[in-house]
Design an enzyme around this catalytic site. Structure first.
Site, mmCIF file in Angstrom:
data_model
loop_
_atom_site.group_PDB
_atom_site.id
_atom_site.type_symbol
_atom_site.label_atom_id
_atom_site.label_comp_id
_atom_site.label_asym_id
_atom_site.label_seq_id
_atom_site.Cartn_x
_atom_site.Cartn_y
_atom_site.Cartn_z
ATOM 1 N N SER A 99 -0.939 -0.110 6.247
ATOM 2 C CA SER A 99 -0.692 0.008 4.806
ATOM 3 C C SER A 99 -1.231 1.322 4.245
ATOM 4 O O SER A 99 -0.811 2.389 4.651
ATOM 5 C CB SER A 99 -1.296 -1.206 4.095
ATOM 6 N N ASP A 232 2.730 3.311 -0.951
ATOM 7 C CA ASP A 232 1.737 3.444 0.110
ATOM 8 C C ASP A 232 2.463 3.596 1.437
ATOM 9 O O ASP A 232 3.698 3.697 1.471
ATOM 10 C CB ASP A 232 0.778 2.244 0.116
ATOM 11 N N ASP A 234 3.325 1.713 3.927
ATOM 12 C CA ASP A 234 4.354 0.790 4.404
ATOM 13 C C ASP A 234 5.316 0.358 3.310
ATOM 14 O O ASP A 234 6.212 -0.442 3.553
ATOM 15 C CB ASP A 234 3.733 -0.434 5.078
ATOM 16 N N ASP A 236 4.984 -1.374 0.382
ATOM 17 C CA ASP A 236 4.942 -2.605 -0.408
ATOM 18 C C ASP A 236 4.151 -2.436 -1.705
ATOM 19 O O ASP A 236 3.943 -3.395 -2.444
ATOM 20 C CB ASP A 236 4.396 -3.782 0.404
#
Length: 440
Positions: A99, A232, A234, A236
């Site tokens: 993340s 960010d 990834d 999400d």
């Protein structure tokens, strides 16, 4: 049942360490396969970290050893993988990502066949099924391209050409959204100025992205953009920047979306779900309209669980995890940005005006890196300091002290009637923490 490896958001740690390595990834894949039982397809996506490809292959090997069929998706945003679980008819989804953490870290997230993150109980059961090793045989796997479907689904949130004439600065954190978010915005007609859009395996989140919004704000001011969007690593999370270069966090985005939906009679169950981390001003803003706020522990999966339980379709975290469950089963930074733009289009108001929906209570927070996460209730000083501060603040504020679920940090948060009271309270908690724990 207590979990040893899973934290707030999957398993995470330094790549090459005792947990995040190819051997453990294969074991975890095998354990997940045993837990699922039977057969079926498992979709596996990853972000742009250099370690992602080998970890994805290791998880695939473990899954194959348990009789499942791994399908590698390559670099893809977490919400695209969550969607692919359903569209591909998979029994499980896996994302190799840490993340917002730096490139030296990595992690493993798991999603159920409905595209939502697993429960604590599910993760504990998988840990119980961990084998001591997985045979080193090569896994047979297939590949699939799910990005086109994901981009079509998200792009449909707004009418065709809705962003014609819009100038948008987009920071994709050198991560998994580098190919998707700019393509969707450009297809809608926007002029996109990119930041953090040259991943090399080592620069994910490096001074860019939702954790570092400074460059985004500066660029918005320089080019006169309508707004800025930051994800960010990834994809999400979503952090926004208004046309003046002022940054909006998740609480502000959620308040804009929730109050607009409530006024339109479209806020499901008249409820917004947030975590204990969110500012009390969110409650006040929605409460003034007759809506309600439900709070959960920190972690977007707990938000989603409460949304399902209450019938709410909007929820999220101050960190920028925004869940619009009628569109995505998990946090989706692109969806959050498009839904906010939808409000801008519907009202004709700039983001700098819309953010006025939230009048924040004074709040300060601090993250202290600690050598050991000793149970808070066993500490001699900190619990008493917390209790005393809560009595002092009463109904005019709140105190939150918790360990990070993904890092060796103790997080302190204080809200109160004035900034001076909040600053003094935070200083008291920090002093008590340093008295009880070794702070690095």
């Amino acid at each position: 049942m207590k979990r040893q490896y899973f934290g707030t958001d999957g398993v995470r740690g330094p790549y090459g360490g005792p947990v995040i390595n190819e051997s453990f990834a294969a074991r975890l894949g095998a354990a997940a396969g045993r837990w699922i039982g039977g057969s079926g397809r498992v979709v596996i996506g990853r972000d742009t970290r250099a370690s992602g490809e080998s970890l994805a292959a290791a998880v695939a090997r473990g899954l194959a050893s348990a009789g499942l069929t791994p399908v590698l998706l390559g670099a893809a945003p977490t919400p695209a993988v969550a969607r692919a679980v359903r569209t591909q008819g998979a029994v499980l989804g896996v994302v190799i990502t840490a993340s917002h953490n730096p490139a030296c870290d990595n992690g493993i997230k798991l999603f159920s066949r409905t595209g939502v993150k697993l429960t604590d109980e599910d993760e504990a059961a998988i840990e119980q099924a961990l084998p001591s090793e997985v045979p080193a045989s090569a896994a047979v796997f297939s590949t699939a391209d799910v990005l086109a479907d994901y981009m079509a689904a998200t792009g449909a949130i707004l009418p065709a050409h809705a962003l014609r004439g819009w100038k948008i600065v987009l920071d994709t954190a050198n991560g998994a959204t580098c190919a998707t978010s700019p393509a969707v915005l450009r297809a809608l007609g926007a002029e996109v100025i990119g930041l953090g859009d040259s991943p090399d395996g080592k620069n994910i989140n490096a001074g860019v992205g939702s954790e570092h919004p400074g460059p985004l704000a500066q660029r918005v001011r320089e080019v006169g953009a309508r707004l800025g969007i930051a994800h960010d690593g990834d994809g999400d999370r979503c952090i926004l920047c208004d046309e003046r270069g002022e940054v909006l966090d998740g609480d502000e985005i959620l308040t804009i979306l929730a109050t607009h939906a409530h006024r339109q009679g479209k806020l499901a169950a008249q409820t917004l779900v947030v975590t204990v981390q969110s500012n009390l001003g969110v409650d006040a803003a929605l409460g003034a309209l007759g809506g309600r706020v439900a709070r959960t522990d920190v972690g977007d999966r707990y938000v989603i669980e409460r949304m399902f339980a209450t019938g709410a379709t909007l929820g999220g975290e101050s960190s920028g995890h925004i869940i619009c469950s009628e569109i995505s089963p998990t946090g989706d930074g692109l969806v959050a940005a498009l839904k906010t733009i939808e409000v801008m289009l519907a009202t004709g108001r700039p983001l700098s005006e819309l953010r006025g929906a939230l009048a924040k209570f004074p709040q300060r927070s601090l993250a202290l890196k600690v050598r050991e996460k000793r149970p808070l209730e066993t500490l001699p000083t900190l619990p008493r300091a917390i209790e005393a501060l809560e009595r002092e603040l009463g109904s005019q504020g709140r105190v939150l002290v918790r360990y990070s679920g993904t890092e060796a940090k103790l997080r302190l948060l204080v809200e109160g009637p004035t900034d001076a009271a909040v600053q003094a309270g935070l200083a008291q908690l920090e002093a008590a923490t340093r008295s009880d724990l070794e702070v690095l």
